[in-house]
Design a protein around this motif. Structure first.
Motif, mmCIF file in Angstrom:
data_model
loop_
_atom_site.group_PDB
_atom_site.id
_atom_site.type_symbol
_atom_site.label_atom_id
_atom_site.label_comp_id
_atom_site.label_asym_id
_atom_site.label_seq_id
_atom_site.Cartn_x
_atom_site.Cartn_y
_atom_site.Cartn_z
ATOM 1 N N HIS A 1 1.185 -1.243 -0.252
ATOM 2 C CA HIS A 1 -0.053 -0.298 -0.238
ATOM 3 C C HIS A 1 0.914 1.190 -0.176
ATOM 4 C CE1 HIS A 1 1.303 0.113 4.003
ATOM 5 N NE2 HIS A 1 0.174 -0.769 4.504
ATOM 6 N N LYS B 1 -1.572 -0.527 -4.360
ATOM 7 C CA LYS B 1 -3.250 -1.086 -3.397
ATOM 8 C C LYS B 1 -3.425 -0.047 -3.148
ATOM 9 C CE LYS B 1 -1.541 -4.119 -0.419
ATOM 10 N NZ LYS B 1 -1.480 -5.147 0.453
ATOM 11 N N GLY B 2 -4.911 0.834 -3.701
ATOM 12 C CA GLY B 2 -5.833 1.785 -3.365
ATOM 13 C C GLY B 2 -7.287 1.586 -3.804
ATOM 14 N N ALA B 3 -8.351 2.538 -3.817
ATOM 15 C CA ALA B 3 -8.925 2.147 -4.419
ATOM 16 C C ALA B 3 -9.273 1.990 -5.333
ATOM 17 C CB ALA B 3 -9.942 3.706 -3.596
ATOM 18 N N THR C 1 -5.994 0.858 -7.746
ATOM 19 C CA THR C 1 -4.866 -0.092 -7.590
ATOM 20 C C THR C 1 -4.465 -0.121 -9.112
ATOM 21 O OG1 THR C 1 -6.388 -1.496 -5.938
ATOM 22 C CG2 THR C 1 -3.898 -2.136 -7.214
ATOM 23 N N ALA D 1 -13.150 -2.572 -7.002
ATOM 24 C CA ALA D 1 -13.518 -2.215 -5.749
ATOM 25 C C ALA D 1 -14.640 -1.467 -4.662
ATOM 26 C CB ALA D 1 -12.317 -2.587 -4.081
ATOM 27 N N PRO D 2 -15.486 -1.398 -3.893
ATOM 28 C CA PRO D 2 -16.488 -0.530 -3.205
ATOM 29 C C PRO D 2 -15.153 0.127 -1.815
ATOM 30 C CG PRO D 2 -17.108 -3.084 -2.465
ATOM 31 C CD PRO D 2 -15.770 -3.031 -3.075
ATOM 32 N N LEU E 1 -14.298 -1.878 1.187
ATOM 33 C CA LEU E 1 -13.187 -2.954 1.227
ATOM 34 C C LEU E 1 -11.891 -2.320 2.234
ATOM 35 C CD1 LEU E 1 -11.872 -5.627 0.139
ATOM 36 C CD2 LEU E 1 -10.734 -4.619 -2.269
ATOM 37 N N ALA E 2 -11.731 -1.007 2.353
ATOM 38 C CA ALA E 2 -10.926 -0.364 3.218
ATOM 39 C C ALA E 2 -10.816 -0.854 4.504
ATOM 40 C CB ALA E 2 -10.894 0.855 2.810
ATOM 41 N N THR E 3 -10.121 -2.650 5.091
ATOM 42 C CA THR E 3 -10.758 -2.670 6.009
ATOM 43 C C THR E 3 -9.670 -3.983 6.633
ATOM 44 O OG1 THR E 3 -12.189 -3.692 7.345
ATOM 45 C CG2 THR E 3 -12.615 -4.393 5.525
ATOM 46 N N ALA E 4 -9.003 -3.847 7.438
ATOM 47 C CA ALA E 4 -7.875 -4.732 7.815
ATOM 48 C C ALA E 4 -7.779 -6.245 7.443
ATOM 49 C CB ALA E 4 -7.516 -4.768 9.436
ATOM 50 N N GLY E 5 -6.561 -6.359 6.902
ATOM 51 C CA GLY E 5 -6.836 -7.841 6.102
ATOM 52 C C GLY E 5 -7.541 -7.660 5.101
ATOM 53 N N GLY F 1 -5.858 -6.493 2.803
ATOM 54 C CA GLY F 1 -4.252 -7.028 1.524
ATOM 55 C C GLY F 1 -4.332 -8.445 1.645
ATOM 56 N N ASP F 2 -4.018 -8.653 3.082
ATOM 57 C CA ASP F 2 -3.697 -10.245 3.281
ATOM 58 C C ASP F 2 -4.452 -11.427 1.960
ATOM 59 O OD1 ASP F 2 -2.210 -9.596 4.597
ATOM 60 O OD2 ASP F 2 -4.108 -9.898 6.844
ATOM 61 N N LEU G 1 -6.437 -10.462 -0.270
ATOM 62 C CA LEU G 1 -6.166 -9.617 -1.600
ATOM 63 C C LEU G 1 -3.890 -10.763 -2.166
ATOM 64 C CD1 LEU G 1 -5.440 -8.596 -4.562
ATOM 65 C CD2 LEU G 1 -3.895 -6.742 -3.512
ATOM 66 N N HIS H 1 -10.518 -9.558 -6.542
ATOM 67 C CA HIS H 1 -11.272 -8.790 -5.199
ATOM 68 C C HIS H 1 -11.814 -7.870 -4.882
ATOM 69 C CE1 HIS H 1 -8.351 -6.749 -1.581
ATOM 70 N NE2 HIS H 1 -8.775 -8.053 -0.775
HETATM 71 N N1 LIG Z 1 -10.704 3.774 -0.829
HETATM 72 C C1 LIG Z 1 -11.185 2.065 -0.879
HETATM 73 N N2 LIG Z 1 -11.473 1.951 -1.717
HETATM 74 C C2 LIG Z 1 -12.317 0.192 -2.699
HETATM 75 N N3 LIG Z 1 -10.414 -0.184 -2.179
HETATM 76 C C3 LIG Z 1 -9.978 0.381 -0.814
HETATM 77 C C4 LIG Z 1 -9.790 1.586 -0.782
HETATM 78 N N4 LIG Z 1 -8.820 1.487 -0.249
HETATM 79 C C5 LIG Z 1 -7.628 0.772 0.635
HETATM 80 N N5 LIG Z 1 -8.745 -1.013 -0.545
HETATM 81 C C6 LIG Z 1 -8.400 -2.085 -0.859
HETATM 82 O O1 LIG Z 1 -7.959 -2.716 0.638
HETATM 83 C C7 LIG Z 1 -7.244 -3.100 0.681
HETATM 84 C C8 LIG Z 1 -6.254 -3.183 2.233
HETATM 85 O O2 LIG Z 1 -5.100 -3.427 1.521
HETATM 86 P P1 LIG Z 1 -4.292 -3.452 2.964
HETATM 87 O O3 LIG Z 1 -2.984 -1.905 2.787
HETATM 88 O O4 LIG Z 1 -2.514 -3.890 2.726
HETATM 89 O O5 LIG Z 1 -4.721 -3.359 4.557
HETATM 90 P P2 LIG Z 1 -4.132 -4.905 5.305
HETATM 91 O O6 LIG Z 1 -2.764 -4.611 5.078
HETATM 92 O O7 LIG Z 1 -4.826 -4.832 6.468
HETATM 93 O O8 LIG Z 1 -4.656 -6.626 5.070
HETATM 94 C C9 LIG Z 1 -6.552 -3.225 -0.297
HETATM 95 O O9 LIG Z 1 -6.510 -4.225 -1.330
HETATM 96 C C10 LIG Z 1 -7.493 -1.794 -1.043
HETATM 97 O O10 LIG Z 1 -6.735 -1.607 -2.813
#
Ligand SMILES: Nc1ncnc2c1ncn2[C@@H]1O[C@H](COP(=O)(O)OP(=O)(O)O)[C@@H](O)[C@H]1O
Ligand SMILES: NC(=O)C1=CN([C@@H]2O[C@H](COP(=O)(O)OP(=O)(O)OC[C@H]3O[C@@H](n4cnc5c(N)ncnc54)[C@H](O)[C@@H]3O)[C@@H](O)[C@H]2O)[C@@H](O)CC1
Length: 643
Positions: free
Chosen positions: A425, A486-488, A490, A542-543, A546-550, A552-553, A555, A589
């Motif tokens: 990220h 990664k991001g909103a 990616t 992604a909506p 998805l920005a929630t802990a874990g 990325g794991d 993915l 994802h």
């Molecule tokens: N605003 C957002 N909209 C959609 N997806 C998001 C947004 N922000 C983060 N994500 C996605 O959520 C996931 C977060 O992963 P990461 O930051 O590695 O979290 P963690 O380390 O807790 O697993 C990534 O796949 C990222 O692309």
């Protein structure tokens, strides 16, 4: 045959973005044939403006519209569009921000009864008396802001693809006062609004319609190099420009409406391509009648830790559900037990694998005990991928593809082949970029370079979010890895991507292409990075839930799974295939998150094609989810894509 070609062209039109010089080259033959592109553009813009007002229940006869008009063809589009709206009965005021206007467009606007306010005392516009005092010029700017703020709709036609650098002068002043502007660190904060399906307006006025591109946006690199007025809708002409897809600029474009000029797209190389179902489908290997669990692909995972055992569970579950035959897990006993409790199908311990996923939930160097077992295992594995200019790299090139996430990123060797996929990220990419810069592997060039200053302080996550393409490319070119940022939205940059080899960015500063890895890889025919024209792959399925802990794991495990299923044996991996599969992983994802959250909001939505039947409107906002929900929805997402 023809219908197929039309379908393919339409798919390209909706999912590929071209830089401004390519767009100009595609326009040329049409202009030479006398096709009235500006009239077509303006007609479409007027139609979209009227529709926006209608959506807010504002009658066109009652509407107050402000046109911000620059001196180029973008202003010409705006003037003809404004003339059409004035003809429909709207009250339209053109605020001229330059010293000139498109003359024929202006004449049409005046004929339609439009009013004009000129801001530049040096303006030379037919029929307009300028030469006013500096005091009056300041007063006129204040009046212009008042009128614009009270309008129902602002049409932003100051600059389009003719923009050079950040907006300066009166256009810059207007954008800064009506929109957003850089803070002291050069960061341009976008309005803090809820993420709604279709990037819908949340009820605020004035509405903003951008002509071709929001003025001041980094057209080709997706940055926000200076002040910009975020649009609710951008009506884009001929083809998408990279700013329509790349973050952060894409978030300033609002909803996209694309006007098809029938450009010949067949031989053009896009800068960015958005992943869609058809592209992701290619990464999903359908099972064969004669398959065994081994031939369907086995993923090895060195993930989780005693401190974060949950990451092992999430990555393993995602890999197991990503169309694979089997997963093998290596990790501390606590994590092993949790993995087995959640996924009894997991096999614990070493064995033959077709791909690896490592690092999720593993401690980085700052947080690890000196004898941390996961780090030791990951480090030993990564050593096999190290490339060197004066060694035989056969072993590294023959290793299975590997996804390197989170805690393993700081152990990435200096130079690796493209079948090493890193999944940082923004914060993790900033750390990696600092390490690479300290190693002298590449310059620290960034936004600071076009603010006139050289960045001496460490690169921060915000810098990466401001210039994600720059930093992703920097990491790909410096290390040779395929970079998934990664991001909103990616993005996936392969070391062979076009922008790794381009000449300048939107700030006009040279892009650093020092790439020792490219030289190393080229000496090894097994990994093909020679394409040189690979677009950046973007994925916005992604909506925001998805920005929630874990997440990325999940993915990292999912991409490991898709790579295992696509194992190609002795022929070696092409950098472009690795990038495609990684980006498809991000797409699946995002779709899984959309299914789990029942949301129709996506980080990026393909444009509406102007003139087509009523575009599809989405409304479901959905609900919160946790990462486990996403892992569980992977099967449904895969089913939807192959359906
Ligand atoms: N605003 C957002 N909209 C959609 N997806 C998001 C947004 N922000 C983060 N994500 C996605 O959520 C996931 C977060 O992963 P990461 O930051 O590695 O979290 P963690 O380390 O807790 O697993 C990534 O796949 C990222 O692309
Ligand atoms: N080529 C064509 O015939 C067509 C062009 N079209 C439109 O024309 C646009 C391109 O037109 P142009 O090439 O005239 O360029 P633009 O109109 O995009 O930009 C040029 C204007 O912006 C000003 N400008 C540039 N950089 C600036 C900065 N940093 N700060 C302040 N002002 C700045 C220039 O002084 C000039 O007035 C496209 O984006 C599109 O909207 C469409 O009409 C379709 C057909």
């Amino acid at each position: 045959m023809e219908a197929m070609q039309d379908l393919n062209r339409r798919r390209t039109l909706l999912h590929a973005a071209y830089d401004s010089s390519t767009v100009r080259a595609m326009e040329r033959p049409l202009l030479d044939r006398g096709v009235p592109l500006m009239r077509m553009a303006a007609g479409a813009a007027a139609h979209v403006a009227a529709q926006m007002l209608d959506d807010e229940n504002i009658d066109i006869e009652d509407a107050a519209i402000v046109l911000l008009v620059g001196g180029g063809d973008n202003g010409g589009d705006g003037l003809y569009a404004a003339a059409a709206l004035a003809d429909e009965g709207a009250q339209v005021t053109a605020i001229a921000v330059g010293t000139s206007v498109h003359e024929a467009g202006f004449a049409a606007f005046v004929r339609a009864g439009g009013r004009t306010l000129v801001l530049d005392p040096a303006a030379d516009i037919p029929g307009i008396v300028a030469g006013f005092s500096a005091g009056e010029a300041a007063e006129r700017v204040r009046t212009a802001i008042d009128i614009a703020e009270q309008a129902d709709l602002i049409i932003d036609a100051m600059t389009g693809i003719g923009l050079r650098g950040p907006l300066r002068g009166l256009p810059g002043t207007m954008a800064a006062l009506l929109g957003v502007k850089p803070d002291e660190n050069g960061h341009v904060p976008l309005p803090d609004r809820p993420a709604l399906p279709n990037r819908e307006n949340d009820g605020h006025l004035p509405l903003v319609l951008a002509i071709d591109t929001p003025s001041g946006i980094g057209v080709n690199d997706g940055t926000l190099p200076g002040p910009v007025i975020p649009a609710d809708v951008t009506v884009m002409f001929g083809a998408m420009k990279p700013c329509a897809m790349l973050p952060p600029a894409t978030f300033a474009c609002g909803r996209l409406v694309l006007v098809d000029f029938s450009f010949d797209l067949s031989d053009q190389v896009p800068v960015a391509v958005a992943v869609d179902d058809a592209l992701a489908e290619q990464a999903i290997r359908l099972p064969r009648v004669t398959d065994s669990k081994y031939s369907r692909g086995v993923v090895g995972l060195v993930t989780g830790s005693t401190r974060y055992p949950g990451a092992a569970v999430l990555s393993c579950e995602a890999a197991a559900r990503a169309n694979t035959g089997m997963i093998r897990y290596l990790g501390p006993e606590r994590a092993q037990n949790m993995v087995l409790a959640a996924i009894p199908e997991a096999v614990i311990g070493k064995g033959h694998v077709q791909s690896w996923t490592i690092g999720c939930g593993a401690p980085d160097a700052h947080n690890a005990e000196p004898d941390d077992i996961q780090r030791a295992t990951a480090a030993a594995l990564l050593e096999h991928y190290a490339l060197s200019a004066d060694a035989d790299n056969t072993q590294a090139l023959a290793m299975p593809p590997i996804v390197v996430d989170a805690g393993a990123l700081d152990m990435l060797p200096k130079h690796v082949p493209a079948h090493v996929v890193i999944t940082p990220h923004a914060g993790e990419l900033a750390e990696l970029a600092n390490r690479l810069a300290d190693d002298g592997q590449a310059q620290r060039s960034s936004r600071a370079s076009h603010a006139g200053a050289r960045r001496s302080e460490p690169i921060a996550a915000q810098n990466v979010m401001d210039e994600p393409l720059h930093y992703a490319r920097f990491a790909a070119d410096s290390t040779g890895a395929t970079v998934l940022l990664k991001g909103a939205v990616t993005m996936v940059v392969s070391p062979a991507c076009k922008y790794g080899q381009s000449e300048t960015n939107d700030a006009g500063s040279p892009i650093d292409v020092s790439s020792p890895t490219r030289a190393v890889a080229h000496t090894n025919a097994n990994v093909d990075t020679s394409a040189g024209t690979q677009p950046v792959l973007v994925c916005g399925s992604a909506p925001a839930w998805l920005a929630t802990a874990g997440a990325g794991d999940v993915l990292a495990g999912l991409i490991g799974g898709l790579l295992a299923g696509n194992a190609v044996g002795d022929n070696g991996w092409k950098a472009e295939d690795i990038a495609r599969i990684a980006a498809s992983g991000a797409y699946v994802h995002g779709m899984a998150a959309a299914i789990a959250s029942e949301s129709e909001q996506h980080g990026w939505q393909e444009p509406d094609l102007f003139g087509q039947a009523q575009p599809q409107r989405f409304t479901a906002i959905g609900h919160p989810i946790i990462a486990s929900d996403v892992a569980r929805a992977i099967g449904d997402a895969l089913a939807d894509i192959i359906a």
